[in-house]
Scaffold this motif. Structure first.
Motif, short mmCIF file in Angstrom:
data_model
loop_
_atom_site.label_atom_id
_atom_site.label_comp_id
_atom_site.label_asym_id
_atom_site.label_seq_id
_atom_site.Cartn_x
_atom_site.Cartn_y
_atom_site.Cartn_z
N MET A 190 56.50 42.89 55.84
CA MET A 190 55.64 41.71 55.67
C MET A 190 55.73 41.21 54.24
O MET A 190 55.58 41.98 53.30
CB MET A 190 54.18 42.07 55.99
N THR A 191 56.00 39.92 54.08
CA THR A 191 56.10 39.34 52.75
C THR A 191 54.71 39.22 52.12
O THR A 191 53.68 39.32 52.80
CB THR A 191 56.75 37.95 52.83
N ILE A 192 54.70 39.00 50.80
CA ILE A 192 53.44 38.90 50.07
C ILE A 192 52.63 37.70 50.57
O ILE A 192 51.41 37.79 50.75
CB ILE A 192 53.71 38.78 48.56
N LYS A 193 53.34 36.58 50.85
CA LYS A 193 52.63 35.38 51.33
C LYS A 193 51.97 35.63 52.67
O LYS A 193 50.83 35.22 52.91
CB LYS A 193 53.60 34.21 51.42
N LYS A 194 52.68 36.31 53.59
CA LYS A 194 52.10 36.61 54.89
C LYS A 194 50.92 37.55 54.76
O LYS A 194 49.91 37.42 55.47
CB LYS A 194 53.16 37.22 55.80
N PHE A 195 51.05 38.53 53.85
CA PHE A 195 49.95 39.48 53.64
C PHE A 195 48.71 38.76 53.10
O PHE A 195 47.59 39.01 53.58
CB PHE A 195 50.38 40.58 52.67
N ILE A 196 48.91 37.87 52.14
CA ILE A 196 47.78 37.11 51.58
C ILE A 196 47.17 36.21 52.64
O ILE A 196 45.94 36.07 52.73
CB ILE A 196 48.24 36.30 50.35
N ARG A 197 48.04 35.59 53.46
CA ARG A 197 47.54 34.72 54.53
C ARG A 197 46.69 35.52 55.52
O ARG A 197 45.65 35.07 55.97
CB ARG A 197 48.72 34.05 55.25
N TYR A 198 47.15 36.74 55.83
CA TYR A 198 46.38 37.59 56.75
C TYR A 198 45.09 38.07 56.10
O TYR A 198 44.03 38.11 56.74
CB TYR A 198 47.23 38.79 57.17
N LEU A 199 45.15 38.42 54.81
CA LEU A 199 43.99 38.94 54.10
C LEU A 199 42.89 37.90 54.00
O LEU A 199 41.70 38.24 53.92
CB LEU A 199 44.41 39.40 52.70
N THR A 200 43.26 36.62 54.02
CA THR A 200 42.26 35.55 53.91
C THR A 200 42.07 34.80 55.22
O THR A 200 41.55 33.68 55.22
CB THR A 200 42.68 34.56 52.81
#
Length: 418
Positions: free
Chosen positions: A1-11
């Motif tokens: 999982m890329t950082i952008k996808k992780f941030i998108r999921y986290l928020t």
């Protein structure tokens, strides 16, 4: 999982809902399950679930690392969600922002001169008017655009206050029997238990338990108070909660003449070592309404003292001597002295807590209330008057807003508009 996808999921909203459900479920467990008691209580009271309760820290829900992690991630999620939506909301506050009416939205026709009468009426209702080449635009309550963000901010403050309160709160647990005094010298008072009793339903199950206490000051003053489950007591900055109860039974060891050699209170599951004879007296349990299961296990039918009995086990030099079921006052004769349990008394279990998150919760509640008012009562309203047509525009309560505009036009024109 890329950082952008992780941030998108986290928020994401999905994670926010999942965290909210987990926090609510964990909080319900903390409300239903007695908190802060000794490990033995959970193992003995909940059998095979006792170890699970301890492993998942359900015995101290609000100070557990699981609860703190859930709160921490929830705060990050809310902050991220707010940061994502705030720029677009701030853009809607600017005068140059004006939404276009939907192609299938409501629109009403005006005759010559009626648009000026409408403008005067809108000014009276505190709409901001902006002239255009083909008419004018009217807007009101733009501040409502940030309602959801203000609501998020309130929730963030409340959760952050709860998080910090759990990190730095002062809390503890203690038991008292009537007459016992628990001092709090650093706060300048003591708590004395005057009485403790149970409230029963018609089927003899426990409905409520009550502690009547006196708050004692060093100067000799007394303040009578009463607390029960869901009705805590606050003394200075400490909050006291009714969290549990139990029975304490009076053990007597007497010689052949009836003189009391030793006396003390034992709770179920506790033992007492009598040094002269190297005997350990273990109170397996007190059963106020005694009965025997089909497997031969003792149990109590209720907490009312209808048929009280004691289950007692004796050991000498770590060797098992015998197991006994005793009535109050019934004795076990041992080497020229007697062992008996004559009476039992209810004791209360109180939890005290000093929470530093109170003002966070208060400020967050006010912010959340303000956000809800902005979102549902001061939501943005726009009216476009162009080429003899009136178009009401709003994202919230569009049907109600259109109805208000239609009524306004009827009052101005004296006719139904379409």
């Amino acid at each position: 999982m890329t950082i952008k996808k992780f941030i998108r999921y986290l928020t994401s909203l999905g994670l926010a809902i999942a965290l909210f459900i987990l926090i609510a479920a964990y909080s319900i467990i903390g409300t239903v399950l007695p908190q802060g008691l000794q490990r033995e209580f959970y193992i003995e009271s909940y059998n095979s679930f006792g170890n699970i309760i301890l492993a998942m820290q359900f015995d101290r829900v609000y100070s557990s690392w699981i609860f703190r992690v859930l709160l921490g991630v929830f705060i990050v999620n809310l902050v991220g969600c707010t940061i994502k939506i705030l720029p677009s909301q701030l853009a809607r506050l600017k005068e140059e922002y004006f939404p276009q009416p939907k192609a299938d939205g409501d629109s009403y026709s005006l005759e010559q001169g009626e648009d000026e009468a409408l403008k005067d009426q809108l000014k009276k209702q505190r709409y901001r008017i902006t002239e255009t080449d083909t008419g004018y635009r009217a807007s009101k309550s733009r501040i409502g655009s940030i309602g959801s963000s203000v609501t998020h901010l309130g929730i963030i403050i409340i959760v952050l206050g709860s998080f910090l309160g759990n990190m730095f709160a002062e809390e503890g647990f203690f038991n008292l029997v009537p007459g016992d005094i628990k001092p709090f010298p650093e706060y300048g008072f003591s708590l004395r238990l005057d009485d403790f009793y149970l409230g029963f339903r018609e089927n003899n199950t426990v409905e409520q338990y009550y502690s009547e206490v006196s708050v004692l000051s060093p100067e000799g003053g007394e303040l009578k108070e009463k607390l029960w489950v869901n009705k805590p007591l606050k003394v200075q900055s400490l909050n006291f909660y009714q969290t549990s109860y139990g029975w304490a039974s009076r053990l007597y060891i007497k010689d052949s003449t009836g003189e009391v050699l030793e006396s003390r209170l034992l709770r179920s599951g506790e033992s007492h070592f009598y040094q002269p004879s190297h005997i350990t007296i273990y109170l397996y349990g007190y059963y106020p309404d005694f009965n025997i299961t089909s497997q031969g296990e003792p149990l109590t039918m209720s907490e009312k003292e209808n048929n009280p009995h004691y289950a007692v086990v004796l050991y000498q030099f770590n060797n098992h001597i015998g197991s006994y079921i005793l009535e109050p006052g019934q004795t076990i004769d041992m080497d020229g002295y007697t062992i008996s349990f004559n009476d039992s008394v209810l004791y209360t279990g109180l939890t005290y807590r000093k929470d530093f998150g109170y003002f966070f919760v208060l400020a967050g509640s006010l912010a959340m209330l303000l956000g809800l008012i902005l979102s549902f009562y001061l939501y943005p309203r726009f009216i476009l008057v162009e080429n003899g047509r009136v178009s009401p525009i709003t994202r919230q309560n569009s049907w109600g807003f259109s109805y208000q505009v239609r009524r306004m036009l009827k009052q101005i024109t004296g006719r139904e508009v379409s």
